[in-house]
Scaffold this motif. Structure first.
Motif, PDB file in Angstrom:
ATOM      1  N   TRP A 152      12.138 -24.386  -3.876  1.00 31.56           N
ATOM      2  CA  TRP A 152      11.628 -23.202  -3.196  1.00 31.56           C
ATOM      3  C   TRP A 152      10.264 -23.462  -2.573  1.00 31.56           C
ATOM      4  CZ3 TRP A 152      14.560 -19.593  -1.541  1.00 31.56           C
ATOM      5  CH2 TRP A 152      15.724 -19.247  -2.230  1.00 31.56           C
ATOM      6  N   LEU A 153       9.472 -24.311  -3.204  1.00 26.26           N
ATOM      7  CA  LEU A 153       8.183 -24.675  -2.608  1.00 26.26           C
ATOM      8  C   LEU A 153       8.396 -25.460  -1.312  1.00 26.26           C
ATOM      9  CD1 LEU A 153       6.122 -25.713  -5.781  1.00 26.26           C
ATOM     10  CD2 LEU A 153       5.809 -23.671  -4.346  1.00 26.26           C
ATOM     11  N   GLN A 154       9.386 -26.349  -1.319  1.00 23.57           N
ATOM     12  CA  GLN A 154       9.703 -27.096  -0.106  1.00 23.57           C
ATOM     13  C   GLN A 154      10.192 -26.162   0.998  1.00 23.57           C
ATOM     14  OE1 GLN A 154      12.554 -29.824  -1.787  1.00 23.57           O
ATOM     15  NE2 GLN A 154      11.021 -31.408  -2.192  1.00 23.57           N
ATOM     16  N   PHE A 155      11.048 -25.225   0.611  1.00 18.52           N
ATOM     17  CA  PHE A 155      11.540 -24.252   1.587  1.00 18.52           C
ATOM     18  C   PHE A 155      10.383 -23.420   2.134  1.00 18.52           C
ATOM     19  CE2 PHE A 155      12.933 -19.883   2.477  1.00 18.52           C
ATOM     20  CZ  PHE A 155      13.885 -20.116   3.462  1.00 18.52           C
ATOM     21  N   GLY A 156       9.489 -23.023   1.242  1.00 20.41           N
ATOM     22  CA  GLY A 156       8.330 -22.237   1.672  1.00 20.41           C
ATOM     23  C   GLY A 156       7.454 -23.005   2.645  1.00 20.41           C
ATOM     24  N   ALA A 157       7.305 -24.317   2.399  1.00 18.46           N
ATOM     25  CA  ALA A 157       6.480 -25.145   3.286  1.00 18.46           C
ATOM     26  C   ALA A 157       7.107 -25.226   4.680  1.00 18.46           C
ATOM     27  CB  ALA A 157       6.325 -26.534   2.690  1.00 18.46           C
ATOM     28  N   VAL A 158       8.441 -25.398   4.718  1.00 20.87           N
ATOM     29  CA  VAL A 158       9.133 -25.459   6.008  1.00 20.87           C
ATOM     30  C   VAL A 158       9.038 -24.117   6.724  1.00 20.87           C
ATOM     31  CG1 VAL A 158      11.369 -25.735   7.134  1.00 20.87           C
ATOM     32  CG2 VAL A 158      10.705 -27.287   5.293  1.00 20.87           C
ATOM     33  N   ALA A 159       9.254 -23.030   5.985  1.00 16.46           N
ATOM     34  CA  ALA A 159       9.182 -21.698   6.584  1.00 16.46           C
ATOM     35  C   ALA A 159       7.783 -21.414   7.118  1.00 16.46           C
ATOM     36  CB  ALA A 159       9.574 -20.638   5.549  1.00 16.46           C
ATOM     37  N   ALA A 160       6.767 -21.801   6.334  1.00 18.99           N
ATOM     38  CA  ALA A 160       5.387 -21.593   6.783  1.00 18.99           C
ATOM     39  C   ALA A 160       5.093 -22.439   8.023  1.00 18.99           C
ATOM     40  CB  ALA A 160       4.419 -21.950   5.658  1.00 18.99           C
ATOM     41  N   GLY A 161       5.571 -23.680   8.001  1.00 13.99           N
ATOM     42  CA  GLY A 161       5.374 -24.542   9.163  1.00 13.99           C
ATOM     43  C   GLY A 161       6.045 -23.985  10.405  1.00 13.99           C
ATOM     44  N   ALA A 162       7.271 -23.463  10.229  1.00 11.96           N
ATOM     45  CA  ALA A 162       7.988 -22.872  11.354  1.00 11.96           C
ATOM     46  C   ALA A 162       7.246 -21.645  11.877  1.00 11.96           C
ATOM     47  CB  ALA A 162       9.403 -22.493  10.934  1.00 11.96           C
TER      48      ALA A 162
END
Length: 292
Positions: A90-100
C-alpha cells in the motif's frame, strides 16, 4: 494493436512448434492432487529434510492446456492482488498515486518543455526508440521463444511464454482502463483534464494510461525477473530502454507525463504479480511432493 497481433502470432507459432517437436513431454497425473502436470513442471526433490531450494521449484512452461489455463488463473490472481496487499504494497501504491497526482499538476509544463526543446537530432533518436513500446518488445518475446526451441534452451523457451502471458494480461487490463478513462491526448488537446464519457469510441481520447509504456515495461520486468539475479547489468539495460521509451511518448506529444507513469507502474505490477503467482504455485506443488 500491433502488439496484440504479435502475441497471437507468438501463441500460434508456438503451438505449431509444439506439434512439430518433443520439447514438451506428454502430461501425467499427479497422484496426490489429481492435477495434470508435465515432467518439466516439477523438478526432482533432492532434499527431503523440509528445505526447499530454487532448484527444487523449477517450473518450465510449454504450449499446452496447462499453460493456456494458467493465463486465466494469473489474470484472476493479478486482479485480486490488492485485496491481499500488505503495508509495504500500500505504501508503494501510495507513492505511485502521489507521483501521478504531482505529474497531473505538472502535465502541461512537461508538455511545453518537450515542445520547446525538440531538435532534428533528438527526434531521429526518439524515432528509433519509440518502436520498443509497440513492435520491438512483442517481437523480442516471439524471437526469444523461437530461439529457445531451436537451441533447446528450456529456460528461454519457458521464460518467453511467461513474458507473453504477462504482456497479454497487462494489455487486457490497460485496454479496459482506456475504455473507461477517456482522457484526451496532448496531441489534440491542451487541457490535460479533458475527458469524455466511458466507452466512447473516439481515437482522440485514448491517452490514459500509456500503452507503449505499459508494453515495454512489461517485457523489461519479465527479463529482469528471469535473468536479473544472475546478471546484475540486465535491470540497468532493460529498465533504461523502458524509461527512454516512456520519455519518447512525452517528447512526441503522444502522452501526458502522468499517463506514462501509470502505464509503467501498471505493467511492472502485472508482470511481478504473474511471476509471484508462479513461484507460489511452484512452492506449493513441491511441498506437496515432499510430504507425499
Amino acid at each position: 494493436m500491433k502488439y496484440i497481433v504479435c502475441i497471437v502470432w507468438l501463441l500460434s507459432s508456438a503451438s505449431y512448434g509444439f506439434a512439430q517437436s518433443d520439447t514438451c513431454a506428454p502430461q501425467a497425473i499427479d497422484t496426490l492432487t489429481h492435477e495434470k502436470t508435465t515432467p518439466f513442471q516439477v523438478a526432482a526433490v533432492a532434499d527431503t529434510t523440509g528445505s526447499v531450494t530454487a532448484a527444487d521449484t523449477t517450473n518450465l512452461y510449454c504450449i499446452n492446456e496447462v499453460y493456456l489455463r494458467s493465463i486465466w488463473q494469473d489474470l484472476k490472481y493479478t486482479v485480486a492482488r490488492p485485496a491481499h496487499w500488505q503495508q509495504k504494497n500500500w505504501l508503494q501504491f501510495g507513492a505511485v498515486a502521489a507521483g501521478a497526482g504531482l505529474l497531473i499538476g505538472a502535465d502541461h509544463s512537461v508538455k511545453q518543455f518537450f515542445i520547446h526543446n525538440q531538435t532534428t537530432a533528438v527526434t531521429s533518436i526518439t524515432n528509433q526508440i519509440e518502436p520498443w513500446g509497440n513492435a520491438y518488445s512483442p517481437y523480442l518475446v516471439g524471437a526469444a521463444y523461437m530461439a529457445g526451441m531451436i537451441l533447446h534452451d528450456r529456460k528461454l523457451e519457458s521464460g518467453s511464454l511467461m513474458a507473453a502471458k504477462s504482456l497479454l494480461i497487462s494489455t487486457a487490463i490497460y485496454t479496459a482502463i482506456k475504455s473507461v478513462v477517456r482522457r484526451g491526448r496532448p496531441t489534440y488537446f491542451n487541457d490535460n483534464l479533458n475527458f469524455k464519457p466511458p466507452f466512447t469510441r473516439d481515437k482522440y481520447h485514448t491517452s490514459f494510461p500509456s500503452g507503449h509504456s505499459n508494453t515495454v515495461i512489461t517485457v523489461a520486468t519479465a527479463i529482469v525477473e528471469l535473468y536479473g539475479k544472475d546478471h546484475p547489468w540486465v535491470p540497468w539495460v532493460a529498465y533504461s530502454v523502458a524509461g527512454l521509451t516512456g520519455v519518447t511518448r512525452m517528447y512526441q506529444n503522444r502522452h501526458w507525463s502522468s499517463d506514462v507513469l501509470v502505464g509503467m507502474a501498471l505493467g511492472h505490477f502485472v508482470t511481478q504479480s504473474v511471476f509471484r503467482h508462479q513461484r507460489a504455485k511452484e512452492h506449493k506443488l513441491v511441498m506437496k511432493k515432499m510430504l507425499y
